[in-house]
Design an enzyme around this catalytic site. Structure first.
Site, PDB file in Angstrom:
ATOM      1  N   GLU A 197     -69.484 -36.198  74.128  1.00 16.76           N
ATOM      2  CA  GLU A 197     -70.608 -37.297  73.717  1.00 16.76           C
ATOM      3  C   GLU A 197     -71.005 -37.189  72.247  1.00 16.76           C
ATOM      4  O   GLU A 197     -70.107 -37.958  71.241  1.00 16.76           O
ATOM      5  CB  GLU A 197     -70.986 -38.345  75.250  1.00 16.76           C
ATOM      6  CG  GLU A 197     -69.613 -39.727  75.724  1.00 16.76           C
ATOM      7  CD  GLU A 197     -69.251 -38.816  76.655  1.00 16.76           C
ATOM      8  OE1 GLU A 197     -70.199 -37.394  76.880  1.00 16.76           O
ATOM      9  OE2 GLU A 197     -69.347 -39.478  77.555  1.00 16.76           O
TER      10      GLU A 197
ATOM     11  N   GLU B  16     -68.932 -38.735  84.452  1.00 26.06           N
ATOM     12  CA  GLU B  16     -69.200 -39.955  84.914  1.00 26.06           C
ATOM     13  C   GLU B  16     -68.921 -40.374  85.574  1.00 26.06           C
ATOM     14  O   GLU B  16     -69.374 -40.747  87.100  1.00 26.06           O
ATOM     15  CB  GLU B  16     -69.497 -40.735  83.795  1.00 26.06           C
ATOM     16  CG  GLU B  16     -70.221 -40.136  82.860  1.00 26.06           C
ATOM     17  CD  GLU B  16     -70.487 -40.943  81.642  1.00 26.06           C
ATOM     18  OE1 GLU B  16     -71.800 -41.653  81.437  1.00 26.06           O
ATOM     19  OE2 GLU B  16     -69.407 -41.716  80.855  1.00 26.06           O
TER      20      GLU B  16
HETATM   21  C1  3H9 Z   1     -66.460 -41.250  76.441  1.00 29.10           C
HETATM   22  O1  3H9 Z   1     -66.040 -40.822  77.503  1.00 29.10           O
HETATM   23  C2  3H9 Z   1     -67.214 -42.623  76.851  1.00 29.10           C
HETATM   24  C3  3H9 Z   1     -68.008 -42.817  77.754  1.00 29.10           C
HETATM   25  O2  3H9 Z   1     -69.080 -42.299  78.217  1.00 29.10           O
HETATM   26  C4  3H9 Z   1     -68.358 -43.783  77.877  1.00 29.10           C
HETATM   27  C5  3H9 Z   1     -67.340 -45.056  78.444  1.00 29.10           C
HETATM   28  C6  3H9 Z   1     -68.600 -46.085  78.509  1.00 29.10           C
HETATM   29  N1  3H9 Z   1     -58.787 -40.825  74.088  1.00 29.10           N
HETATM   30  O3  3H9 Z   1     -57.474 -32.164  71.612  1.00 29.10           O
HETATM   31  P1  3H9 Z   1     -55.181 -32.619  71.834  1.00 29.10           P
HETATM   32  C7  3H9 Z   1     -55.273 -37.153  72.506  1.00 29.10           C
HETATM   33  S1  3H9 Z   1     -65.677 -40.361  74.847  1.00 29.10           S
HETATM   34  C8  3H9 Z   1     -57.348 -41.093  72.910  1.00 29.10           C
HETATM   35  O4  3H9 Z   1     -54.597 -32.108  70.500  1.00 29.10           O
HETATM   36  P2  3H9 Z   1     -55.808 -30.309  73.781  1.00 29.10           P
HETATM   37  C9  3H9 Z   1     -55.097 -36.652  71.076  1.00 29.10           C
HETATM   38  O5  3H9 Z   1     -55.979 -37.914  69.622  1.00 29.10           O
HETATM   39  C10 3H9 Z   1     -64.779 -39.216  74.894  1.00 29.10           C
HETATM   40  N2  3H9 Z   1     -56.356 -39.710  72.952  1.00 29.10           N
HETATM   41  O6  3H9 Z   1     -54.741 -31.999  73.381  1.00 29.10           O
HETATM   42  C11 3H9 Z   1     -53.687 -35.940  71.160  1.00 29.10           C
HETATM   43  O7  3H9 Z   1     -53.237 -36.973  70.534  1.00 29.10           O
HETATM   44  P3  3H9 Z   1     -52.106 -36.937  70.163  1.00 29.10           P
HETATM   45  C12 3H9 Z   1     -65.462 -37.842  75.778  1.00 29.10           C
HETATM   46  C13 3H9 Z   1     -57.351 -38.485  73.296  1.00 29.10           C
HETATM   47  O8  3H9 Z   1     -54.752 -29.797  74.921  1.00 29.10           O
HETATM   48  C14 3H9 Z   1     -53.994 -35.585  72.795  1.00 29.10           C
HETATM   49  O9  3H9 Z   1     -54.365 -36.008  73.313  1.00 29.10           O
HETATM   50  N3  3H9 Z   1     -64.054 -37.294  75.917  1.00 29.10           N
HETATM   51  C15 3H9 Z   1     -58.288 -38.184  73.647  1.00 29.10           C
HETATM   52  O10 3H9 Z   1     -56.393 -29.371  72.392  1.00 29.10           O
HETATM   53  C16 3H9 Z   1     -53.818 -34.272  72.899  1.00 29.10           C
HETATM   54  O11 3H9 Z   1     -54.993 -33.990  72.576  1.00 29.10           O
HETATM   55  C17 3H9 Z   1     -63.680 -36.390  74.755  1.00 29.10           C
HETATM   56  O12 3H9 Z   1     -64.728 -36.575  73.349  1.00 29.10           O
HETATM   57  C18 3H9 Z   1     -59.257 -39.012  74.550  1.00 29.10           C
HETATM   58  N4  3H9 Z   1     -60.319 -38.999  74.539  1.00 29.10           N
HETATM   59  O13 3H9 Z   1     -57.302 -30.888  74.293  1.00 29.10           O
HETATM   60  C19 3H9 Z   1     -62.760 -35.601  75.191  1.00 29.10           C
HETATM   61  N5  3H9 Z   1     -58.503 -37.078  74.614  1.00 29.10           N
HETATM   62  O14 3H9 Z   1     -50.948 -36.224  70.806  1.00 29.10           O
HETATM   63  C20 3H9 Z   1     -62.183 -35.579  73.665  1.00 29.10           C
HETATM   64  C21 3H9 Z   1     -57.696 -36.362  73.104  1.00 29.10           C
HETATM   65  O15 3H9 Z   1     -50.982 -38.116  69.909  1.00 29.10           O
HETATM   66  N6  3H9 Z   1     -60.533 -34.839  73.699  1.00 29.10           N
HETATM   67  N7  3H9 Z   1     -56.673 -37.461  73.241  1.00 29.10           N
HETATM   68  O16 3H9 Z   1     -51.693 -36.079  68.625  1.00 29.10           O
HETATM   69  C22 3H9 Z   1     -60.894 -33.411  73.507  1.00 29.10           C
HETATM   70  O17 3H9 Z   1     -61.948 -33.147  73.514  1.00 29.10           O
HETATM   71  C23 3H9 Z   1     -59.399 -32.962  74.007  1.00 29.10           C
HETATM   72  O18 3H9 Z   1     -58.343 -33.777  73.466  1.00 29.10           O
HETATM   73  C24 3H9 Z   1     -58.946 -31.801  75.166  1.00 29.10           C
HETATM   74  C25 3H9 Z   1     -57.843 -31.396  75.134  1.00 29.10           C
HETATM   75  C26 3H9 Z   1     -60.188 -31.133  75.333  1.00 29.10           C
HETATM   76  C27 3H9 Z   1     -59.475 -33.068  76.543  1.00 29.10           C
END
Ligand code: 3H9
Length: 748
Positions: free
Chosen positions: A172, A152
Site C-alpha cells: 500500500e 489482509e
Molecule cells: C489495497 O489493497 C488497500 C487495502 O489495504 C485496504 C482496503 C480497505 N486494482 O501490473 P500488471 C490491473 S491497495 C485494479 O500489468 P503484472 C492492472 O492495471 C492495493 N487493477 O501485471 C493491469 O490492467 P490492464 C494493494 C489492478 O503481472 C492488470 O491488472 N495492491 C490491480 O506485471 C495486470 O497488471 C497493490 O498495490 C488492482 N489492485 O503484475 C498491487 N492490480 O491489463 C498492485 C493490477 O488493464 N498490483 N491491476 O493494464 C501489482 O502490483 C501488479 O499488478 C501485480 C501483477 C503484481 C498484481
C-alpha cells in the site's frame, strides 16, 4: 437446466438452485449442482455476486473469487465473500472452509480504480472479521500474488496455505496508503513488530519460503493444485479439531523498548522513502496495534487510511500506477498486431549510452554485438562492461554462472559486418546528423532485411535519419536514459513512415527487458527533452536574476526533484546541451535571446564541462560527486547579468519552483495538442521515470491538476506580463480546459 428451488437467502436479487453441466455459464446469481464431464462428482455451486461463488467439495466449503485479471477486491468481491461466509456458516454439513481465487493469483489487493471513491457495500475489514468469526476452520489458499487487501483478508482466515511461488506483501505505501483492512493490526500479532513494519514500510513482498519462516503462512506446497492442497489441509484441521487462530484475539507482541525500535525504523524510512507520508502513518498504526486493544487499533488504522486515501500523494501514486500500465496501450494500434521476433541485438557505439544499452539487453538475456570504430575505444567499452558485470557479481546480485553467461553474451567488434544476423540494431553514436545518416546507410546495407533499425538520438529528426535508408518503415527511435542498464524509461519515437509492426515490436521488446516504453512523436527533443528545455532555460535565467546555482537546486530538490537542474547538467555534461544549442542556432530554431544558455555556454568555453572535468556550475573534489559552490561561477554569473543588463534581486524559492515547473506544464500541453504524446499520463510517466520528477506529485500533468489549471493559467499569464510573451504564452489547451472547468486527467 432445471430449476429446483429457491435458496431463500433474503438478498435483493433472487437466487435459484438449478442443475446444469459444468460448462454452463453461471450468468445469473444462483445455486447449481454441477456434474463433471464424467458425471462422477457433483458440486453444489452458489453464486453470491458476479465475482464470487461458493462450492461444496464434500464437507469442505470453498469460496471462489473470480475477478480477472488479478482478482482485485471490487465491491462485488467483498459483498460476495460476506454472503458466502453467511451461507457456509449456516450449513452444518460444511466442516471447514477454503478461500480460493480462480485464475493464477490470489487477490492482489483493493481495486485501485475504486480507491478515493465513496465505498459501497461491505468493507475489507468486515470481510476479514466475518471470516475470522467463523466457527469452523478457514484456510486461505494462496497462489500468485497475495497483496494488500488480499493478504489482509487472508490474515482474517485462521490458517494460510501457500503455493511455493506465491508472493505475499502489503504494498500500500507504493500507492501512498497503509493497509486499511486490518493488516496493520493483525500482521504484527502474527510476525512481530519489526517484521511487520519491514513489510508494510517497504511495500516489498516476501516469498512463500520467507513467509513460512516468519510464520505468515502455515504450510507451503510445491507445485500442485493449490485448491486440492488447501482442501486437504482444511480436512486435516477439521479432523484434528485444531483450535482456530483468530489474530484479533492474539495478544500483541511485547516489545521491550517500543519507542527506540519505532524511532529507528522511522529514521530508516525517512531516508529510504523521503518526503512520503504513508510509511510514517504505518508506524503510527502499528504502534496502536501494540499499545491499544484490537478494536481501537482498527479504528486508528481506519482513520489514518482515510486521511491518506484523500491525500494528494496517494492520488498521485495511484495515478502513476495506472498510467505506467496504460502507456503500453497504443491508440490506433491493435493489441494483436503481429510483432517481429527479436533474438539478437546490435549496438553501434561503445560510449556511455552504447555500453548501457548493450548491458540492458545482455542482462535481459539477449545476445548483443557491440561495434566501435577503433580497437582502443572498443577495448575501453568492453572493459567498462566487464566492470559492471564484476560489480554485480561482487555484490552478490548474480552468481558466477550468470556472470560467465553475461560476459559471453556481448561480443565486441570493429566492423559492422557483426550485424549480419541481428534482428534489431540501435545506433548510439555522437549526436551529429551527418554521422548518423552515414551509419544508417551502412546499417541498411549490412543488416538483414527484416531487421529494425533504431536510433538512440535524444533530439534529432527521426525522419531525416530514416531518409538515409531506403526502408524508413523499419526505422524507429529508442531513446534510452543514462545509465541505460538502470534507468527504466525508454521513449519509443515514431517517425512519419515507421511501420505499425515496428512500433508494436519496439514497445513489446522494451517491456520484455523490464523497461517502461512511452510512445512519442517525432519533434525536437520528443517528449522529455523538449520539456526539459524550458525548465533548464528558466533555471539559468534565475541565476542572472539573482539566485545562485545552489539556491535553485535546493528549491527544486525541496519540491521533490531527485536532483537540481544545475547538478543534473554537471552530471550529464554541459557540452551536450551546448552542442544542442549550436545545432539549433545553425538551424535557426534557437530563440533570439542573448540570455539563452549563456552561462552554460561560458562554462563550456572555460573547459568546465561538469563532473567529468571536476568543474561546471559547481566544483568537485577529485573523485567526488558532491557539488561544491564555486565563487568563480558566482562572479561569472554577475558579470553576465551586468553585460546583459539584467537587474539582480532576491529570488524566492517559491518563484524558482513556479518558474521552472510551469514551463514544463505549458510545453506538455503543446505536446498533447500536437499529438506528440498519446495522453497526459504518458508525459507523467516520462518525467517521473526519466527526469526525477517526484513520484509523490505524480508527474507534471497530475501536479497541474492538483494545483488547479486555473491557478496554472493565472501564473503563466502573470509571468508573461513580467517577462514577456516569448516563453509564457499559455498553450491553448490549458485555456480550453480552464474554460471547460476540466483537467488533464479527463484526456487520459
Ligand atoms: C489495497 O489493497 C488497500 C487495502 O489495504 C485496504 C482496503 C480497505 N486494482 O501490473 P500488471 C490491473 S491497495 C485494479 O500489468 P503484472 C492492472 O492495471 C492495493 N487493477 O501485471 C493491469 O490492467 P490492464 C494493494 C489492478 O503481472 C492488470 O491488472 N495492491 C490491480 O506485471 C495486470 O497488471 C497493490 O498495490 C488492482 N489492485 O503484475 C498491487 N492490480 O491489463 C498492485 C493490477 O488493464 N498490483 N491491476 O493494464 C501489482 O502490483 C501488479 O499488478 C501485480 C501483477 C503484481 C498484481
Amino acid at each position: 437446466m432445471d430449476r429446483v428451488g429457491s435458496t431463500g437467502e433474503g438478498r435483493t436479487r433472487a437466487m435459484y438452485s438449478f442443475v446444469c453441466k459444468r460448462s454452463c455459464p453461471l450468468s445469473t446469481l444462483g445455486r447449481a449442482t454441477l456434474a463433471t464431464s464424467a458425471g462422477t462428482q457433483a458440486l453444489v455451486v452458489t453464486e453470491h455476486s458476479e465475482t464470487v461463488r461458493s462450492e461444496r467439495h464434500g464437507e469442505i466449503g470453498v469460496i471462489v473469487v473470480d475477478n480477472p485479471p488479478v482478482n482485485a477486491i471490487a465491491p462485488s468481491v467483498r459483498d460476495g465473500i460476506y454472503s458466502a461466509v453467511q451461507e457456509l456458516s449456516a450449513d452444518e454439513a460444511v466442516g471447514a472452509v477454503v478461500l480460493h481465487c480462480a485464475g493464477s493469483t490470489f487477490m492482489a489487493g483493493a481495486d485501485i480504480r475504486g480507491l478515493g471513491a465513496r465505498p459501497t457495500g461491505r468493507t475489507t475489514t468486515e470481510i476479514s472479521a466475518a471470516l475470522e468469526a467463523m466457527r469452523k476452520p478457514v484456510v486461505a489458499a494462496l497462489q500468485g500474488n497475495a497483496l494488500g487487501g488480499g493478504l489482509e483478508i487472508a490474515l482474517g482466515c485462521h490458517f494460510r496455505c501457500a503455493h511455493s511461488g506465491t508472493r505475499l506483501g502489503l504494498p500500500e505505501v507504493n500507492l501512498g496508503l497503509i493497509p486499511g483492512g486490518g493488516g496493520t493490526q493483525r500482521l504484527p500479532r502474527l510476525v512481530g513488530v519489526e517484521a511487520a513494519l519491514q513489510m508494510i514500510g517497504s511495500g516489498k513482498p516476501v516469498t512463500a519460503a520467507e513467509a513460512l519462516r516468519l510464520g505468515l503462512v502455515d504450510r507451503v506446497v510445491e507445485p500442485v493444485d493449490i485448491l486440492a492442497a488447501a482442501v486437504a489441509y482444511a480436512r486435516e484441521l477439521r479432523d484434528a479439531a485444531v483450535p482456530l487462530r483468530r489474530l484479533s484475539e492474539v495478544a500483541p507482541p511485547s516489545v521491550p523498548d517500543l519507542d527506540a525500535l519505532l524511532s529507528s525504523i522511522e529514521s530508516g524510512l525517512r531516508r529510504t522513502r523521503k518526503g512520503e507520508q504513508a510509511p510514517l502513518k504505518a508506524i503510527e498504526a502499528v504502534r496502536a496495534a501494540v499499545t491499544t486493544p484490537f478494536h481501537e487499533g482498527l479504528a486508528t488504522e481506519a482513520r489514518l487510511f482515510a486521511e491518506l486515501e484523500n491525500s494528494s500523494q496517494s492520488r498521485a501514486l495511484r495515478h502513476l500506477f495506472l498510467a505506467e500500465r496504460q502507456v503500453a496501450k497504443l491508440r490506433g494500434i491493435p493489441v494483436d498486431t503481429p510483432v517481429r521476433a527479436v533474438r539478437r541485438v546490435g549496438v553501434v557505439g561503445g560510449g556511455t549510452m552504447g555500453r548501457g544499452i548493450a548491458l540492458a539487453f545482455c542482462n535481459a538475456g539477449l545476445p548483443v554485438a557491440l561495434v566501435e570504430n577503433e580497437p582502443a575505444a572498443l577495448e575501453r567499452a568492453m572493459a567498462a562492461i566487464a566492470d559492471v558485470h564484476a560489480g554485480a557479481l561482487g555484490k552478490g546480485r548474480i552468481t558466477a554462472g550468470q556472470h560467465a553467461e553475461r560476459i559471453a553474451r556481448i561480443r565486441g567488434a570493429t566492423d559492422m559486418s557483426a550485424f549480419a544476423e541481428v534482428d534489431l540494431v540501435i545506433e548510439a553514436v555522437f549526436e551529429d546528423m551527418a554521422l548518423k545518416r552515414r551509419v544508417f546507410a551502412d546499417l541498411e546495407r549490412i543488416c538483414p532485411s527484416h531487421a529494425i533499425l533504431a536510433t538512440n538520438t535524444s533530439a534529432l529528426d527521426i525522419d531525416a535519419i530514416a531518409g538515409a535508408t531506403g526502408r524508413p518503415q523499419d526505422v524507429i527511435g529508442l531513446h534510452f536514459f543514462s545509465p541505460a542498464h538502470i534507468m527504466r524509461l525508454v521513449e519509443v519515437v515514431q517517425g512519419r513512415q515507421t511501420a505499425t509492426d515496428v512500433i508494436a515490436t519496439a514497445m513489446k521488446l522494451v517491456k520484455s527487458i523490464d523497461k517502461i516504453g512511452v510512445l512519442a512523436g517525432n519533434c525536437d527533443g520528443f517528449i522529455g527533452n523538449r520539456m526539459l528545455a524550458g525548465y533548464r532555460r528558466e533555471a539559468e535565467f534565475l541565476l542572472l536574476e539573482g539566485a545562485s546555482p545552489q539556491q535553485v537546486d535546493h528549491a527544486l530538490v525541496g519540491f521533490g526533484m531527485a536532483m537540481g537542474p544545475h547538478a543534473m547538467g554537471d552530471m550529464a555534461g554541459l557540452d551536450i546541451g551546448a552542442a544542442g544549442r549550436r545545432r539549433r542556432r545553425a538551424e535557426g530554431t534557437l530563440p533570439d535571446d542573448p540570455r539563452f544558455g549563456v552561462i552554460a555556454d561560458k562554462l563550456v568555453e572555460l573547459g568546465r564541462l561538469g563532473q567529468k572535468t571536476s568543474a561546471g556550475f559547481y566544483r568537485y573534489q577529485p573523485g567526488s560527486r558532491d557539488p561544491l559552490p564555486d565563487s568563480e561561477v558566482a562572479d561569472l554569473i554577475e558579470q553576465e547579468a551586468l553585460r546583459l543588463g539584467v537587474t539582480r534581486r532576491q529570488v524566492s524559492d517559491e518563484e524558482i519552483v513556479e518558474r521552472c515547473v510551469y514551463p514544463l506544464i505549458n510545453e506538455a500541453a503543446r505536446i498533447l495538442e500536437e499529438g506528440i504524446a498519446q495522453r497526459p499520463g504518458d508525459i507523467d510517466v516520462v518525467w517521473v521515470n526519466g527526469y526525477g520528477f517526484p513520484r509523490v506529485r505524480g508527474g507534471p500533468m497530475q501536479f497541474a491538476d492538483e494545483t488547479g489549471l486555473a491557478r496554472v493559467l493565472e501564473r503563466l499569464q502573470q509571468f508573461g506580463r513580467q517577462h514577456g510573451p516569448l516563453y509564457w504564452t499559455p498553450a491553448p489547451l490549458i485555456e480550453r480546459l480552464v474554460a471547460e472547468n476540466a483537467t488533464f486527467a479527463t484526456l487520459n
